[in-house]
Write a protein that holds these residues in place. Structure first.
Motif, PDB file in Angstrom:
ATOM      1  N   GLU A 109       0.861  -1.188   0.000  1.00 24.71           N
ATOM      2  CA  GLU A 109       0.000   0.000   0.000  1.00 24.71           C
ATOM      3  C   GLU A 109       0.893   1.233   0.000  1.00 24.71           C
ATOM      4  O   GLU A 109       1.953   1.243   0.643  1.00 24.71           O
ATOM      5  N   LYS A 127      -3.692   0.660  -3.272  1.00 25.63           N
ATOM      6  CA  LYS A 127      -3.444  -0.712  -2.835  1.00 25.63           C
ATOM      7  C   LYS A 127      -3.345  -1.596  -4.061  1.00 25.63           C
ATOM      8  O   LYS A 127      -3.758  -1.198  -5.149  1.00 25.63           O
ATOM      9  N   ALA A 131      -0.967   0.308  -6.453  1.00 31.94           N
ATOM     10  CA  ALA A 131       0.181   0.666  -5.596  1.00 31.94           C
ATOM     11  C   ALA A 131       1.492   0.229  -6.246  1.00 31.94           C
ATOM     12  O   ALA A 131       2.470   0.987  -6.267  1.00 31.94           O
TER      13      ALA A 131
END
Ligand code: ZN
Length: 174
Positions: A109, A127, A131
């Protein structure tokens, strides 16, 4: 919009650090549009300005899979405000390393602050694939490629193959 050509490793420009943008104006927006078109045509899910030969801290990303649901993000001067200790592993590829893929471990994340297409400050909490993609692209702005995370042996092998591939591409152009 116009398509730009993508620089293939090994090329010294891919190892340079990109400079911050002063602001997002119509010239930068034109570049963002061109980068997006280049990325869609490649096709890829992320592209940094350095990959089309422009050393500015600018990236475009679109991880939506379907053409009908395009959802591009433009990030100028991205900076991380958070990276998780948890990690995840994705098989990464790169438009500058055609035909090569490797599993890379990165923070699962991240939060990133940037200037968006309209010139406004924005922050994204990312995420999963997004990410990973943001971290891969920000690496480009610092002259880092995903092969830098591999063993020297693997990295050298990929660079050798790419050199050969570039030679063959030049032959065809000539
Ligand atoms: Zn890349």
């Amino acid at each position: 919009m116009s398509k730009k050509s993508i620089i293939i490793e090994p090329d010294p420009i891919l190892r340079k650090k990109s400079e911050s943008l002063e602001k997002v104006d119509s010239n930068v927006r034109k570049l963002m549009d061109d980068m997006l078109e280049t990325m869609y045509e490649a096709p890829g899910i992320g592209l940094a300005a350095v990959q089309v030969g422009i050393l500015k801290r600018l990236i475009v990303i679109d991880i939506s899979k379907e053409e009908q649901k395009r959802d591009p993000i433009f990030l100028a001067n991205p900076t991380f405000t958070y990276k998780s200790k948890d990690t995840s592993v994705y098989e990464e590829g790169c438009l500058s390393l055609p035909g090569h893929f490797a599993e890379i471990e990165r923070p699962a994340e991240c939060h990133v602050k940037f200037i968006n297409y309209n010139g406004e400050q924005e922050e994204i909490k990312a995420k999963g694939l997004l990410a990973t993609c943001i971290q891969h692209e920000v690496d480009h702005l610092n002259g880092v490629l995903f092969i830098d995370y591999l063993s020297k042996l693997k990295k050298d092998m990929i660079i050798k193959k790419l050199k050969k591939h570039k030679k063959e591409m030049n032959k065809i152009i000539l």
